[in-house]
Write an enzyme that holds these catalytic residues in place. Structure first.
Site, PDB file in Angstrom:
ATOM      1  N   CYS A   5      49.225 -31.618  -8.182  1.00 12.86           N
ATOM      2  CA  CYS A   5      47.784 -31.652  -7.915  1.00 12.86           C
ATOM      3  C   CYS A   5      47.250 -30.223  -7.786  1.00 12.86           C
ATOM      4  CB  CYS A   5      47.506 -32.445  -6.636  1.00 12.86           C
ATOM      5  SG  CYS A   5      45.777 -32.395  -6.106  1.00 12.86           S
ATOM      6  N   CYS A   8      45.905 -29.479  -4.287  1.00 11.69           N
ATOM      7  CA  CYS A   8      46.980 -29.226  -3.324  1.00 11.69           C
ATOM      8  C   CYS A   8      47.534 -27.815  -3.510  1.00 11.69           C
ATOM      9  CB  CYS A   8      48.097 -30.257  -3.469  1.00 11.69           C
ATOM     10  SG  CYS A   8      47.660 -31.909  -2.860  1.00 11.69           S
ATOM     11  N   ASP A  31      33.674 -24.396  -7.027  1.00  9.39           N
ATOM     12  CA  ASP A  31      34.146 -25.133  -8.202  1.00  9.39           C
ATOM     13  C   ASP A  31      34.377 -24.142  -9.338  1.00  9.39           C
ATOM     14  OD1 ASP A  31      34.094 -26.748 -10.678  1.00  9.39           O
ATOM     15  OD2 ASP A  31      33.516 -28.379  -9.339  1.00  9.39           O
ATOM     16  N   HIS A  47      46.711 -34.657   0.674  1.00  7.87           N
ATOM     17  CA  HIS A  47      46.457 -35.312  -0.603  1.00  7.87           C
ATOM     18  C   HIS A  47      46.159 -36.797  -0.407  1.00  7.87           C
ATOM     19  CE1 HIS A  47      46.703 -35.774  -4.964  1.00  7.87           C
ATOM     20  NE2 HIS A  47      47.259 -36.948  -4.722  1.00  7.87           N
ATOM     21  N   ASN A  88      34.594 -41.545  -6.985  1.00  6.16           N
ATOM     22  CA  ASN A  88      35.707 -42.246  -6.332  1.00  6.16           C
ATOM     23  C   ASN A  88      36.450 -43.107  -7.347  1.00  6.16           C
ATOM     24  OD1 ASN A  88      37.207 -42.850  -3.983  1.00  6.16           O
ATOM     25  ND2 ASN A  88      36.132 -44.783  -3.757  1.00  6.16           N
ATOM     26  N   GLY A  93      34.312 -41.139 -12.880  1.00  4.26           N
ATOM     27  CA  GLY A  93      34.238 -39.755 -13.329  1.00  4.26           C
ATOM     28  C   GLY A  93      35.115 -38.794 -12.544  1.00  4.26           C
ATOM     29  N   HIS A  98      42.347 -36.231  -6.306  1.00  2.00           N
ATOM     30  CA  HIS A  98      42.404 -35.781  -4.912  1.00  2.00           C
ATOM     31  C   HIS A  98      40.955 -35.865  -4.441  1.00  2.00           C
ATOM     32  CE1 HIS A  98      44.233 -32.765  -1.868  1.00  2.00           C
ATOM     33  NE2 HIS A  98      43.018 -33.063  -1.413  1.00  2.00           N
ATOM     34  N   HIS A 100      37.414 -35.399  -3.323  1.00  2.00           N
ATOM     35  CA  HIS A 100      36.623 -34.184  -3.222  1.00  2.00           C
ATOM     36  C   HIS A 100      35.133 -34.497  -3.284  1.00  2.00           C
ATOM     37  CE1 HIS A 100      37.592 -34.689  -7.513  1.00  2.00           C
ATOM     38  NE2 HIS A 100      36.492 -34.019  -7.802  1.00  2.00           N
TER      39      HIS A 100
END
Length: 139
Positions: A5, A8, A31, A47, A88, A93, A98, A100
């Site tokens: 990930c 992570c 981002d 995670h 979600n 999308g 993880h 966010h």
């Protein structure tokens, strides 16, 4: 932590991230592919792939971090508003599995609309259908 990930790896410091806020439960960083100046991601330190995977105490910490980060991002880029959103699941999308939150600064005339703008059409639901859905939602 998940070894494959990217988020992570940012939390662990294995790859660089422009970290703007850290708590015991959450990390916020810019981002890498921003939608606007100041676009920031707020993630749980541990995670979890989907929102319902995040334990309640960590969810509280995640929201607390969001509560602090949102006004800080707005102030940093002089934004009058932000869109805060979670994708979600992959069908919604979510590109990185993880949890966010996107904190996207918004400006007058930025060309983006409200969250309603991402949906082309809306369902025409009857009162009976709405009643069924209301009864089926049991947190």
């Amino acid at each position: 932590m998940s070894e494959d990930c990217i988020f992570c790896s940012i939390v662990e410091g294995d790859i660089p991230g422009r970290i703007v806020h850290e708590t015991d439960d959450a990390v916020a960083f810019l981002d890498a592919n921003p939608l606007a100046r100041g676009h920031t991601l707020v993630i749980p330190r541990n995670h979890h792939e989907r929102l319902d995977d995040v334990p309640a105490e960590e969810a509280t910490g995640l929201y607390s971090a969001l509560h602090q980060v949102v006004p800080a991002v707005e102030a940093a880029v002089d934004a009058p508003a932000t869109t805060v959103a979670f994708n979600n699941g992959e069908d919604a999308g979510q590109e990185v599995p993880h949890v966010h939150a996107h904190v996207v600064p918004r400006f007058e005339g930025d060309g983006s609309g409200p969250i309603h703008a991402i949906f082309g059409s809306r369902p025409d639901l009857s009162d009976d259908e709405l009643d069924e859905i209301e009864a089926a939602i049991e947190p």
